[in-house]
Design an enzyme around this catalytic site. Structure first.
Site, PDB file in Angstrom:
ATOM      1  N   THR A  88       0.839  -1.201   0.000  1.00 54.00           N
ATOM      2  CA  THR A  88       0.000   0.000   0.000  1.00 54.00           C
ATOM      3  C   THR A  88       0.868   1.243   0.000  1.00 54.00           C
ATOM      4  O   THR A  88       2.012   1.221   0.473  1.00 54.00           O
ATOM      5  CB  THR A  88      -0.920   0.093   1.244  1.00 54.00           C
ATOM      6  OG1 THR A  88      -0.143   0.434   2.397  1.00 54.00           O
ATOM      7  CG2 THR A  88      -1.672  -1.201   1.494  1.00 54.00           C
ATOM      8  N   TYR A 128       2.141  -3.645 -11.948  1.00 53.78           N
ATOM      9  CA  TYR A 128       3.273  -4.529 -11.678  1.00 53.78           C
ATOM     10  C   TYR A 128       4.069  -4.963 -12.902  1.00 53.78           C
ATOM     11  O   TYR A 128       5.163  -5.499 -12.752  1.00 53.78           O
ATOM     12  CB  TYR A 128       2.789  -5.742 -10.879  1.00 53.78           C
ATOM     13  CG  TYR A 128       2.321  -5.330  -9.504  1.00 53.78           C
ATOM     14  CD1 TYR A 128       3.237  -5.070  -8.499  1.00 53.78           C
ATOM     15  CD2 TYR A 128       0.965  -5.145  -9.228  1.00 53.78           C
ATOM     16  CE1 TYR A 128       2.823  -4.653  -7.244  1.00 53.78           C
ATOM     17  CE2 TYR A 128       0.540  -4.742  -7.970  1.00 53.78           C
ATOM     18  CZ  TYR A 128       1.474  -4.500  -6.983  1.00 53.78           C
ATOM     19  OH  TYR A 128       1.059  -4.071  -5.745  1.00 53.78           O
ATOM     20  N   PHE A 418      -3.347 -14.181  -1.526  1.00 57.04           N
ATOM     21  CA  PHE A 418      -2.405 -13.931  -0.428  1.00 57.04           C
ATOM     22  C   PHE A 418      -1.963 -12.464  -0.450  1.00 57.04           C
ATOM     23  O   PHE A 418      -2.194 -11.762  -1.389  1.00 57.04           O
ATOM     24  CB  PHE A 418      -1.193 -14.874  -0.503  1.00 57.04           C
ATOM     25  CG  PHE A 418      -0.460 -14.854  -1.822  1.00 57.04           C
ATOM     26  CD1 PHE A 418       0.576 -13.958  -2.043  1.00 57.04           C
ATOM     27  CD2 PHE A 418      -0.811 -15.724  -2.847  1.00 57.04           C
ATOM     28  CE1 PHE A 418       1.257 -13.948  -3.250  1.00 57.04           C
ATOM     29  CE2 PHE A 418      -0.130 -15.728  -4.044  1.00 57.04           C
ATOM     30  CZ  PHE A 418       0.903 -14.839  -4.262  1.00 57.04           C
TER      31      PHE A 418
END
Length: 418
Positions: A88, A128, A418
């Protein structure tokens, strides 16, 4: 505004865990106030050196955590992975390069440790790829309209000699780990589960709001062997005419044989009062729709990328997996992160085993390390990536040859968030 250089990015110590947890909640738009009960339960996930924060004037404004994981490659081999999570950045500190700094530190440490890949579940698609991650598995969720499915309402259990039993949380913690280990040996894209995962899924440890104890059902074969298990919850919804309109939501379903999968889906679609079943995230080629006499009763409600992979060691990654045909391929891999770039020759034998080594031969395909990750688990097509301009053929027909080597008969799937 504090300059980027003045923001301290570093692993936290345990005394900073409350501030780090508050910042994580802020980033995930959860209530920022942290209870002592939450902190006590969440401390089980604290790993010294791998729980990272960014600090501005002593206050945590960004969070990052990684942990050790194993990822199943094509063919069943497990490779060590750096699992990235809890990422975050507080709204006040966006666009200052904090994620880039945290990611660079973590990936460098993972490479040094000898991890073959890094993994994550991406909340947002565009973030990403710039760090070398590529989407390697996809997930599909179906909602089954049970009355339309065409199943025999008189069905009362498996017809293959197996049986279904409702069990409690303690049984799940005893039986579940070995069952998941069996699944991992045959499912590319599956990841390891530690003891904490089983405690969380059964409610022995609770730190996320709104936990509801699921129902747990186990399928045993005619020989008495546990071959499947599912966890599900139901709501309590009734129509104006006193008609039950309940929905069963599958938290997870594990079947290591087709018989177990079929029996568990039929069970879920035969529970009295349940008129809808939400499948949870499944592989896009799951058996579910075609278990039903009318597959159209299962409507796709989610279809999206799921597990993202970042290759850290091309040689070990390519040698860990098996291949669909004999052949050789020379790959020119670009890596802006400087961790895995180079030119590699991949050679596969007829028995599926492969070797990989750096080479000076002319390349057959040129691609980014993120696109290699997308191809590595066998879900994507090199021909398709070439059409999108993400893979460049240096030799005519090389993309088709790559597909013959790399693609799998069933799609990879990661059962876990996860």
């Amino acid at each position: 505004m504090t300059s980027r250089a003045d923001i301290d990015v570093r692993p936290i110590d345990e005394s900073e865990f409350p501030d780090w947890s508050r910042a994580m909640n802020v980033g995930f738009l959860r209530e920022p106030t942290i209870s002592e009960e939450f902190l006590e339960a969440r401390r089980a996930q604290y790993t010294p050196g791998r729980t990272v924060g960014a600090f501005d004037d002593g206050r945590c404004v960004a969070t990052f955590r990684s942990f050790a994981q194993e990822l199943t490659a094509v063919g069943g081999a497990a490779v060590p992975a750096d699992a990235v999570t809890n990422v975050t950045v507080s709204p006040t500190h966006r666009r200052r390069g904090l994620l880039t700094r945290m990611m660079a530190q973590d990936l460098a440490a993972a490479k040094e440790r000898g991890d073959v890949v890094a993994t994550l579940i991406a909340a947002e698609y565009p973030i990403y790829g710039r760090y070398g991650f590529g989407p390697a598995t996809w997930a599909t969720e179906w909602t089954v309209d049970v009355p339309r499915a065409g199943l025999d309402p008189r069905w009362a259990g498996p017809e293959d000699g197996g049986r279904l039993d409702l069990v409690d949380a303690e049984d799940v913690r005893k039986l579940g780990p070995e069952l998941h280990a069996r699944l991992r040996r045959s499912q590319p894209g599956a990841v390891s589960r530690d003891e904490l995962w089983w405690q969380l899924t059964t409610g022995a440890v609770r730190f996320l709001p709104g936990f509801r104890e699921p129902f747990f059902v186990v399928y045993r074969s005619a020989a008495g062997e546990v071959e499947g298990m599912a966890a599900y919850t139901t709501d309590d919804t009734w129509g104006d005419a006193k008609q039950p309109l309940n929905t069963a939501k599958v938290k997870w379903l594990t079947g290591v044989t087709p018989a177990a999968e079929r029996a568990l889906w039929r069970y879920l679609c035969s529970i009295d009062w349940v008129v809808r079943v939400r499948s949870g995230y499944r592989a896009p080629d799951d058996l579910l729709p075609h278990v039903l006499p009318d597959p159209r009763a299962a409507a796709v409600t989610t279809q999206a990328d799921f597990l993202w992979v970042r290759i850290l060691d091309v040689v070990r990654a390519m040698e860990a997996r098996t291949y669909g045909a004999a052949g050789a391929l020379v790959l020119e891999v670009a890596d802006a992160g400087g961790l895995a770039g180079g030119r590699y020759r991949v050679e596969a034998s007829a028995d599926g085993a492969g070797t990989c080594a750096p080479t000076t031969e002319n390349p057959h395909l040129s691609l980014d390390v993120a696109d290699l990750a997308t191809l590595w688990l066998g879900d994507e097509s090199a021909v398709r990536l070439a059409a999108l301009g993400r893979v460049r053929e240096e030799r005519a027909g090389a993309a088709r040859e790559a597909d013959a080597l790399l693609r799998t008969s069933r799609r990879p799937w990661c059962p876990d968030i996860f």
